[in-house]
Design an enzyme around this catalytic site. Structure first.
Site, short mmCIF file in Angstrom:
data_model
loop_
_atom_site.label_atom_id
_atom_site.label_comp_id
_atom_site.label_asym_id
_atom_site.label_seq_id
_atom_site.Cartn_x
_atom_site.Cartn_y
_atom_site.Cartn_z
N GLU A 301 2.93 4.48 -10.57
CA GLU A 301 2.48 3.38 -9.71
C GLU A 301 3.00 3.53 -8.28
O GLU A 301 3.72 2.68 -7.77
CB GLU A 301 2.96 2.05 -10.31
N PRO A 302 2.64 4.60 -7.59
CA PRO A 302 3.11 4.77 -6.22
C PRO A 302 2.42 3.81 -5.26
O PRO A 302 1.23 3.54 -5.37
CB PRO A 302 2.74 6.22 -5.89
N GLY A 303 3.17 3.29 -4.31
CA GLY A 303 2.58 2.47 -3.25
C GLY A 303 3.00 3.03 -1.91
O GLY A 303 2.22 3.65 -1.19
N TYR A 344 15.52 -6.21 5.28
CA TYR A 344 16.27 -5.17 4.58
C TYR A 344 17.23 -4.39 5.48
O TYR A 344 17.94 -3.51 4.98
CB TYR A 344 15.32 -4.12 3.98
N CYS A 372 11.15 -16.68 18.06
CA CYS A 372 12.35 -17.45 18.36
C CYS A 372 13.33 -17.42 17.19
O CYS A 372 13.58 -18.42 16.52
CB CYS A 372 11.95 -18.89 18.71
N TYR A 401 4.26 -2.32 3.27
CA TYR A 401 5.04 -3.55 3.42
C TYR A 401 5.16 -3.97 4.88
O TYR A 401 6.15 -4.57 5.29
CB TYR A 401 6.42 -3.41 2.77
#
Length: 449
Positions: A301-303, A344, A372, A401
């Protein structure tokens, strides 16, 4: 706490200009009246900015195809389904492109199911993962006849059985197990640890498999796991396989008609110039060799691996400022466009689009947006080529992402999206206006009186 960028040996552009292909780019040679400049395939990023504006996500169809085909070749010795993880980038153009290449889909919502089906992904190539599936989403998946619904708990097992019974269908399921493997990645990306919300504890797996096989509305077709993201070698996947293989053999010996073993996704890409690259041929050879003796189809399941390096966030410098000892380069892209650095502490190379700008003496600065929030940054304490108002910068490795996690915070319309194919490019998501955002909302009648 978000930490500053990793220590650089030099400005990002030094490595990127020397080997642009590592980030899915090319260098377009200098022409009359202009310097050499960065391009995605045969389209200069400056030409995209002139036509579409900024901020804009630019994706290279060729890079996506090359990565899909490289993984398919690496797994050629054994039947393997490559199910693209839609959550990485749900652009309908990207999904359609991958579907035509032969990809399946790993989905985590009813919305992603609908997107995958509309893009042309066959239902029997769709795996439905995720810890909080709603009844309406399960109904849609069962009615569509997806390849498998990955079960996360005994409660979900019973609920899927009830939904299948109500629809008069038999639902194909796999048990998503939690193998308690540390993939040595960011804590937010580690999904296969015992304390994670994902998966079924290995100690509960055999009993749950027995229960699944006893329910007439379910068909147990395999086992699954997913241990995390940004993994750069095969070792964590092989460790997961070892944890699952014993249960596979026991179930097969007991007559369970298993057909697949899903080892999840999480294959990583190059972000910082010093990052090592995933050896995809070695990965594929190792995983297919491990699974082959079981006689099961391998599901991956590579993304990020398929789309991450294919994407660039194109942004324009608004201005520069200095507060005390700290320099800031202010750009028109912000944390609402690319959340990963704030969320992250993720590293994305930031380079000038015009190669001549790389000849200037570098500065150390934060690259920040107009939102802001103190957390609104794309880079911190980064050594980079100085850029003035109006100049274009490219934020690299942004295809995964990026837009998928974007928002309209501060009433900032979403960035535009562009897909490049050779010397052509097309806007695949037009930039909305603030009036478009307002038009999506309703004012109660009692306020209008």
């Amino acid at each position: 706490m978000v930490t500053p960028d990793v220590q650089q040996s030099g400005p990002d552009h030094t490595a990127v200009f020397a080997a642009p292909e590592r980030w899915g780019l090319r260098v377009q040679p200098a022409g009359p009246g202009r310097a050499a400049r960065l391009a995605v395939e045969d389209v200069a990023l400056a030409d995209v900015a002139a036509a579409v504006g900024t901020p804009t996500y630019v994706y290279g169809a060729g890079e996506i195809a090359a990565r899909f085909q490289a993984l398919a070749r690496a797994c050629r010795s054994h039947p393997t389904l490559i199910g693209y993880a839609v959550k990485a980038n749900s652009s309908q153009a990207v999904l359609t492109h991958l579907a035509r290449l032969g990809a399946g889909a790993d989905i985590v919502s009813g919305g992603e199911l609908r997107r995958a089906l509309v893009a042309g992904v066959p239902a029997d190539k769709i795996v439905f993962s995720g810890v909080g599936k709603l009844d309406a989403e399960l109904d849609a998946a069962i009615a569509a006849g997806v390849r498998s619904i990955n079960i996360e708990s005994v409660e979900e097992l019973e609920r899927v059985a009830a939904r299948a019974h109500a629809l008069g269908r038999v639902a194909s399921i796999a048990l998503r197990l939690n193998p308690d493997i540390d993939p040595d990645t960011h804590p937010y990306l580690a999904t296969g640890l015992r304390e994670s919300k994902f998966g079924i504890a290995m100690s509960d797996a055999a009993a749950l498999a027995t229960r699944a096989r006893a329910l007439p509305d379910l068909r147990l077709v395999g086992l699954a796991c997913h241990i995390g993201s940004q993994i750069l070698d095969e070792s964590p996947f092989l460790a997961s396989f070892e944890r699952l293989s014993g249960l596979v053999r026991a179930l097969r010996a007991d007559g369970a008609p298993l057909r697949q073993l899903d080892l999840g996704g999480g294959m990583g890409i190059t972000y910082a110039p010093g990052d090592r690259e995933l050896d995809v041929e070695r990965l594929g050879a190792a995983l297919t060799a491990a699974v082959a003796p079981l006689g099961l189809e391998l599901v991956l399941e590579p993304g990020r691996y398929l789309v991450g390096s294919a994407g660039v966030l194109l942004t324009r410098v608004v201005g520069r400022k200095r507060n005390g000892e700290r320099d800031f380069v202010i750009v028109d892209a912000a944390m609402n466009d690319l959340l990963r650095p704030a969320l992250y502490g993720a590293y994305h190379p930031i380079v000038p689009v015009d190669l001549a700008a790389g000849e200037r003496p570098p500065i150390r600065a934060d690259v920040v947006g107009p939102v802001c929030e103190c957390g609104d940054f794309l880079a911190q304490d980064r050594l980079l080529s100085p850029a003035g108002p109006g100049e274009l910068l490219a934020v690299l490795a942004a295809g995964a992402y990026g837009m998928a996690m974007a928002s309209t915070y501060n009433s900032r319309p979403l960035a535009a999206e562009v897909l490049v194919h050779g010397s052509e490019f097309a806007v695949t998501r037009a930039r909305k206006t603030v009036d478009d955002l307002i038009a999506d909302e309703q004012v109660p009648a009692w306020l209008a009186r």
